[in-house]
Scaffold this motif. Sequence first.
Motif, mmCIF file in Angstrom:
data_model
loop_
_atom_site.group_PDB
_atom_site.id
_atom_site.type_symbol
_atom_site.label_atom_id
_atom_site.label_comp_id
_atom_site.label_asym_id
_atom_site.label_seq_id
_atom_site.Cartn_x
_atom_site.Cartn_y
_atom_site.Cartn_z
ATOM 1 N N ALA A 195 33.728 45.897 52.976
ATOM 2 C CA ALA A 195 34.252 44.806 53.739
ATOM 3 C C ALA A 195 34.124 44.985 55.250
ATOM 4 C CB ALA A 195 35.939 45.104 53.465
ATOM 5 N N ILE A 196 34.205 45.824 55.973
ATOM 6 C CA ILE A 196 33.954 45.995 57.320
ATOM 7 C C ILE A 196 32.444 45.663 57.500
ATOM 8 C CG2 ILE A 196 33.574 47.577 59.132
ATOM 9 C CD1 ILE A 196 36.003 49.276 58.205
ATOM 10 N N TRP A 204 40.477 42.813 61.233
ATOM 11 C CA TRP A 204 40.959 43.973 60.247
ATOM 12 C C TRP A 204 41.939 44.754 60.864
ATOM 13 C CZ3 TRP A 204 39.871 42.986 55.576
ATOM 14 C CH2 TRP A 204 38.389 42.428 55.129
ATOM 15 N N THR A 205 43.014 44.989 60.206
ATOM 16 C CA THR A 205 44.127 45.924 60.592
ATOM 17 C C THR A 205 43.891 47.029 59.374
ATOM 18 O OG1 THR A 205 45.732 44.958 59.026
ATOM 19 C CG2 THR A 205 45.598 44.208 61.379
ATOM 20 N N LEU A 209 42.972 46.952 55.545
ATOM 21 C CA LEU A 209 41.774 47.620 54.969
ATOM 22 C C LEU A 209 42.277 48.535 53.776
ATOM 23 C CD1 LEU A 209 39.666 48.513 58.141
ATOM 24 C CD2 LEU A 209 39.004 46.920 56.274
ATOM 25 N N SER A 210 43.307 49.188 53.833
ATOM 26 C CA SER A 210 44.146 49.982 52.919
ATOM 27 C C SER A 210 44.521 49.061 51.754
ATOM 28 C CB SER A 210 45.244 50.454 53.387
ATOM 29 O OG SER A 210 46.373 49.429 53.531
ATOM 30 N N PHE A 220 45.200 55.975 53.077
ATOM 31 C CA PHE A 220 43.909 55.395 53.275
ATOM 32 C C PHE A 220 43.332 55.961 54.495
ATOM 33 C CE2 PHE A 220 41.806 52.358 55.813
ATOM 34 C CZ PHE A 220 40.528 52.096 55.064
ATOM 35 N N ALA A 221 44.211 55.873 55.713
ATOM 36 C CA ALA A 221 43.739 56.325 57.030
ATOM 37 C C ALA A 221 43.163 57.764 56.810
ATOM 38 C CB ALA A 221 45.116 56.151 57.948
ATOM 39 N N ARG A 222 43.914 58.788 56.035
ATOM 40 C CA ARG A 222 43.663 59.972 56.091
ATOM 41 C C ARG A 222 42.381 60.080 55.363
ATOM 42 N NH1 ARG A 222 44.652 63.084 51.943
ATOM 43 N NH2 ARG A 222 46.403 61.916 51.267
ATOM 44 N N ARG A 223 42.341 59.568 54.173
ATOM 45 C CA ARG A 223 41.125 59.833 53.329
ATOM 46 C C ARG A 223 39.781 59.245 53.676
ATOM 47 N NH1 ARG A 223 44.225 58.253 47.977
ATOM 48 N NH2 ARG A 223 42.212 58.430 46.776
#
Length: 289
Positions: A195-196, A204-205, A209-210, A220-223
């Motif tokens: 997507a990015i 995007w935020t 994205l999550s 999501f942020a961690r992985r």
Amino acid sequence: MDVITAAIDSVRFGRANARRITESGAWGVRFPPIAVLGFHVLLRGEGWLITADDAPAALRPGDMIFTAALTEHGLAHAPCRLEELPEFGFDHVPEPEGTADFEFLCGAYTLDGRPPALLQRLPGVVALSPDHDRNPGLRALVDMLSADFAAPAPEGPEAGRAALVDLMIVHALRHLQEQGWVIGAEPGIAEALHAIHERPERPWTVQQLSAVAGMSRTSFARRFTAAVGAPPMAYLTDWRLSTGARLLRQTPTPLAGIARRVGYASEFGFAAAFRRRYGIAPGRFRARG
């Protein structure tokens, strides 16, 4: 899109170069720590990979050396210390094919600035011994790259050579991934990367994205950070600027148009971020070619 494809995409705005190098007798060369992502692949003879920190590694025909940005290394006919080797002369003229004791091909992307986040966890230099019998595609690539030097195509040889460099680096990265050097992105993270890459202009935020990844925001942020090597928003910024650099180099699109295509509201905001990332104004970067 997997993490290997994303890594290659992230360097394609650089210059792809390739060359054939030969040596005979008692020889040795040292490659300086320049900003490249590339490989050496041995065609003929035996030698040693020399690095500053590890013991010399024996090399045989078919072996490949993967090199990442800013890593000094050398090749020699016998084990030695890196500082004993003369720096490689880029005016080197190879001997006729098949006449030298040692012959290898080099291919690389010259990078501008620091390596993209997806590549920063790679080893600086490592010797690989791919199984060419089980991987006929790699053997065919080596043969095509070698033939390209023997009889370059009459039209567009640089574009064809760049494609071969692409594919050789893909094979090297996949081999590293099999050995555990490169972290593969799970499907949800791969979807967010896609997507990015496809829509860098979108505002995007992390939450959006999550949702693309089908994960909670925190998970999501961690992985994403664990898989890619940078937090989502930092990676998004890096990708936008990498895309902008590629458009500056490869298209005549005005600066304001490039800014919009990569998610900046104005050319001034894009220019300021670009200068922080690359240490040079977009106009000067484009003029440098």
